[in-house]
Design an enzyme around this catalytic site. Structure first.
Site, PDB file in Angstrom:
ATOM      1  N   CYS A 114       1.287  -0.746  -0.112  1.00  0.00           N
ATOM      2  CA  CYS A 114      -0.028   0.251  -0.018  1.00  0.00           C
ATOM      3  C   CYS A 114       0.610   1.247  -0.208  1.00  0.00           C
ATOM      4  O   CYS A 114       0.126   2.450  -0.343  1.00  0.00           O
ATOM      5  CB  CYS A 114      -0.662  -0.039   1.495  1.00  0.00           C
ATOM      6  SG  CYS A 114      -2.257  -1.414   1.110  1.00  0.00           S
ATOM      7  N   HIS A 250      -3.242   8.116   1.947  1.00  0.00           N
ATOM      8  CA  HIS A 250      -3.815   6.269   1.020  1.00  0.00           C
ATOM      9  C   HIS A 250      -4.974   5.991   2.201  1.00  0.00           C
ATOM     10  O   HIS A 250      -5.475   6.894   2.977  1.00  0.00           O
ATOM     11  CB  HIS A 250      -2.453   5.426   2.148  1.00  0.00           C
ATOM     12  CG  HIS A 250      -3.168   4.276   1.745  1.00  0.00           C
ATOM     13  ND1 HIS A 250      -3.936   3.809   0.556  1.00  0.00           N
ATOM     14  CD2 HIS A 250      -3.096   3.426   3.469  1.00  0.00           C
ATOM     15  CE1 HIS A 250      -3.714   2.077   0.849  1.00  0.00           C
ATOM     16  NE2 HIS A 250      -3.683   1.582   2.000  1.00  0.00           N
ATOM     17  N   ASN A 280     -10.267   0.316  -0.381  1.00  0.00           N
ATOM     18  CA  ASN A 280      -8.623   0.304  -0.151  1.00  0.00           C
ATOM     19  C   ASN A 280      -7.618   0.025  -1.611  1.00  0.00           C
ATOM     20  O   ASN A 280      -8.920  -1.595  -1.846  1.00  0.00           O
ATOM     21  CB  ASN A 280      -8.246  -0.309   1.229  1.00  0.00           C
ATOM     22  CG  ASN A 280      -5.804  -0.487   0.588  1.00  0.00           C
ATOM     23  OD1 ASN A 280      -5.713   0.091  -0.103  1.00  0.00           O
ATOM     24  ND2 ASN A 280      -6.207  -1.086   2.688  1.00  0.00           N
TER      25      ASN A 280
HETATM   26  O1  UT7 Z   1      -3.638  -0.456   3.549  1.00  0.00           O
HETATM   27  C1  UT7 Z   1      -2.874  -1.237   4.329  1.00  0.00           C
HETATM   28  C2  UT7 Z   1      -3.267  -0.645   5.681  1.00  0.00           C
HETATM   29  N1  UT7 Z   1      -4.628  -1.787   6.219  1.00  0.00           N
HETATM   30  C3  UT7 Z   1      -5.188  -0.316   7.237  1.00  0.00           C
HETATM   31  O2  UT7 Z   1      -4.460   0.287   7.289  1.00  0.00           O
HETATM   32  C4  UT7 Z   1      -6.224  -1.419   7.994  1.00  0.00           C
HETATM   33  C5  UT7 Z   1      -6.333  -1.439   9.226  1.00  0.00           C
HETATM   34  N2  UT7 Z   1      -6.653  -2.094   9.888  1.00  0.00           N
HETATM   35  C6  UT7 Z   1      -9.037  -1.458   9.617  1.00  0.00           C
HETATM   36  O3  UT7 Z   1      -8.983  -0.626   8.743  1.00  0.00           O
HETATM   37  C7  UT7 Z   1      -9.985  -1.778  10.962  1.00  0.00           C
HETATM   38  O4  UT7 Z   1      -9.042  -2.944  11.344  1.00  0.00           O
HETATM   39  C8  UT7 Z   1     -10.243  -3.369   9.901  1.00  0.00           C
HETATM   40  C9  UT7 Z   1     -11.774  -2.029   9.503  1.00  0.00           C
HETATM   41  C10 UT7 Z   1     -10.002  -3.599   9.312  1.00  0.00           C
HETATM   42  C11 UT7 Z   1     -11.446  -3.927  11.048  1.00  0.00           C
HETATM   43  O5  UT7 Z   1     -12.090  -3.095  11.934  1.00  0.00           O
HETATM   44  P1  UT7 Z   1     -11.700  -2.956  13.858  1.00  0.00           P
HETATM   45  O6  UT7 Z   1     -12.765  -2.131  14.165  1.00  0.00           O
HETATM   46  O7  UT7 Z   1     -10.467  -2.807  14.539  1.00  0.00           O
HETATM   47  O8  UT7 Z   1     -12.389  -4.516  14.015  1.00  0.00           O
HETATM   48  P2  UT7 Z   1     -11.926  -5.258  14.642  1.00  0.00           P
HETATM   49  O9  UT7 Z   1     -11.247  -5.865  14.066  1.00  0.00           O
HETATM   50  O10 UT7 Z   1     -11.742  -5.633  15.993  1.00  0.00           O
HETATM   51  O11 UT7 Z   1     -13.347  -6.236  14.895  1.00  0.00           O
HETATM   52  C12 UT7 Z   1     -14.710  -6.262  15.815  1.00  0.00           C
HETATM   53  C13 UT7 Z   1     -15.626  -7.615  15.075  1.00  0.00           C
HETATM   54  C14 UT7 Z   1     -15.004  -8.250  15.375  1.00  0.00           C
HETATM   55  O12 UT7 Z   1     -15.814  -9.103  16.220  1.00  0.00           O
HETATM   56  P3  UT7 Z   1     -16.212  -9.928  17.672  1.00  0.00           P
HETATM   57  O13 UT7 Z   1     -14.916 -10.401  17.958  1.00  0.00           O
HETATM   58  O14 UT7 Z   1     -15.799  -8.278  18.414  1.00  0.00           O
HETATM   59  O15 UT7 Z   1     -17.814  -9.882  17.891  1.00  0.00           O
HETATM   60  C15 UT7 Z   1     -15.093  -8.500  14.545  1.00  0.00           C
HETATM   61  O16 UT7 Z   1     -15.614 -10.369  13.824  1.00  0.00           O
HETATM   62  O17 UT7 Z   1     -15.902  -6.315  14.033  1.00  0.00           O
HETATM   63  C16 UT7 Z   1     -16.030  -7.670  13.215  1.00  0.00           C
HETATM   64  N3  UT7 Z   1     -16.623  -7.932  11.903  1.00  0.00           N
HETATM   65  C17 UT7 Z   1     -17.123  -7.636  10.985  1.00  0.00           C
HETATM   66  N4  UT7 Z   1     -18.095  -7.437  11.234  1.00  0.00           N
HETATM   67  C18 UT7 Z   1     -19.153  -7.311  10.162  1.00  0.00           C
HETATM   68  C19 UT7 Z   1     -15.261  -7.709  11.535  1.00  0.00           C
HETATM   69  N5  UT7 Z   1     -15.731  -7.377  10.364  1.00  0.00           N
HETATM   70  C20 UT7 Z   1     -16.572  -7.380   9.942  1.00  0.00           C
HETATM   71  C21 UT7 Z   1     -17.288  -7.193   9.599  1.00  0.00           C
HETATM   72  N6  UT7 Z   1     -18.885  -8.059   9.149  1.00  0.00           N
HETATM   73  N7  UT7 Z   1     -16.951  -7.123   7.450  1.00  0.00           N
END
Ligand code: UT7
Length: 323
Positions: A114, A250, A280
């Site tokens: 990225c 980005h 992204n």
């Molecule tokens: O380009 C390279 C750089 N990449 C990035 O910058 C990405 C960086 N990371 C992020 O943008 C975020 O961490 C994500 C968008 C990937 C995830 O967001 P988050 O607020 O960190 O969510 P999380 O991973 O902590 O997940 C929270 C909850 C989890 O459920 P539990 O364990 O709380 O029950 C996940 O399983 O959300 C759940 N979850 C979803 N729920 C519905 C994860 N993906 C999804 C989904 N739909 N697509």
């Protein structure tokens, strides 16, 4: 006199197919609301089955050349930033070189995921200011839809396909921050974070593999490192957030974009945001945002722009340029 790599033109290409968040609800335990509220993404483009990264890149390069009013034959360097090249070799860049009718010079790929476009811009700058090239096309192009695991809701909803390109020319500047062109760069990598963002396959493992990410960890690094690298580039020029006309970041997550802008003391009215429409697109996201920002009338000649990106590696960096 100081040589500067000055932007002559910008362009982009997005595949025709638009995939809204709701499309993922059909097969995954997810919701359009979750995706939008956690990331800012509303839709993304996916390439057609017969469309490759070099196709997207060639369209973007052609658009940027038209915008610059330059013939491909008058360009002597072409760089494609990509992690999703068509073939193991030759490079996507040499394919694009041939496709757009660039008959001389040299072309090569850069792979910094990225952060690829920021790394490619820094390399183009080095080539132009050192006199190794006079005009360069720098392209970010990706087909991340090919490496997404469509059963992993934590990653598949995030990514899209696309390409963007800049045409740059070596010009004489006064050596001050009022010069147009690339003014400062800052590049970093730290291979100890390999396991938080990677593809679990590749030529040497005899598989293509899928993208794997520990989202929360990457998020934590992004929020810390993006503002740091932007400040580092600006500090090299004796400038700060107040001097910035536009951040063109980005486009991974709106929450990361907002947090970085806040740390830099730059209001969201001075940030180009396209993540809602593109998702992204990895190395393509910054040139797509530059091109979109220019066509919206946001970026104007003479504006001071900071771009910053982070991705797998980890690799991260920033470029300060005057448009
Ligand atoms: O380009 C390279 C750089 N990449 C990035 O910058 C990405 C960086 N990371 C992020 O943008 C975020 O961490 C994500 C968008 C990937 C995830 O967001 P988050 O607020 O960190 O969510 P999380 O991973 O902590 O997940 C929270 C909850 C989890 O459920 P539990 O364990 O709380 O029950 C996940 O399983 O959300 C759940 N979850 C979803 N729920 C519905 C994860 N993906 C999804 C989904 N739909 N697509």
């Amino acid at each position: 006199m100081t040589k500067r790599a000055v932007v002559l033109g910008v362009g982009h290409y997005l595949p025709e197919r638009v995939v809204p968040n709701a499309w993922f609800e059909e097969n995954l335990d997810t919701s359009s609301d979750w995706i939008t509220s956690r990331t800012g993404i509303e839709r993304r483009h996916f390439a057609a089955d017969d469309e490759t990264t070099s196709d997207l890149a060639a369209h973007a390069a052609t658009a940027a050349l038209a915008n610059a009013g330059i013939d491909a034959k008058d360009v002597d360097a072409l760089i494609v930033a990509t992690s999703t090249a068509d073939l193991t070799f030759p490079s996507a860049a040499t394919m694009v070189q041939h496709r757009i009718g660039m008959t001389g010079g040299f072309a090569f790929d850069i792979q910094a995921v990225c952060a690829g476009f920021v790394f490619a811009l820094a390399q183009a700058n080095a080539l132009l200011v050192s006199g190794q090239a006079n005009r360069a096309i720098v392209i970010g192009a990706e087909t991340f839809s090919r490496i997404i695991d469509f059963e992993d809701r934590g990653t598949c909803v995030l990514f899209g396909d696309g390409a963007g390109a800049l045409v740059l020319e070596a010009q004489d500047g006064a050596g001050s921050t009022a010069d147009r062109g690339i003014l400062a760069t800052d590049l970093n990598s730290d291979g100890s974070h390999r396991d938080i963002l990677y593809v679990d396959g590749g030529v040497s493992t005899k598989t293509t593999g899928h993208l794997r990410m520990q989202g929360k960890e990457v998020f934590r690094h992004a929020v810390e490192k993006l503002a740091d690298t932007a400040h580092t580039s600006l500090r090299k020029l004796g400038l700060g957030g107040d001097d910035v006309d536009w951040i063109v970041p980005h486009q991974a997550n709106l929450r990361i974009i907002k947090s970085t802008a806040q740390k830099m003391g730059v209001g969201m009215d001075r940030v180009v945001v396209t993540v809602q429409d593109h998702g992204n697109t990895s190395a393509a996201s910054i040139p797509l945002a530059l091109s979109t920002g220019a066509s919206r009338g946001q970026l104007k000649k003479g504006d001071l722009i900071v771009t910053e990106a982070i991705g797998g590696g980890l690799a991260w960096g920033s470029v300060v340029l005057r448009w």
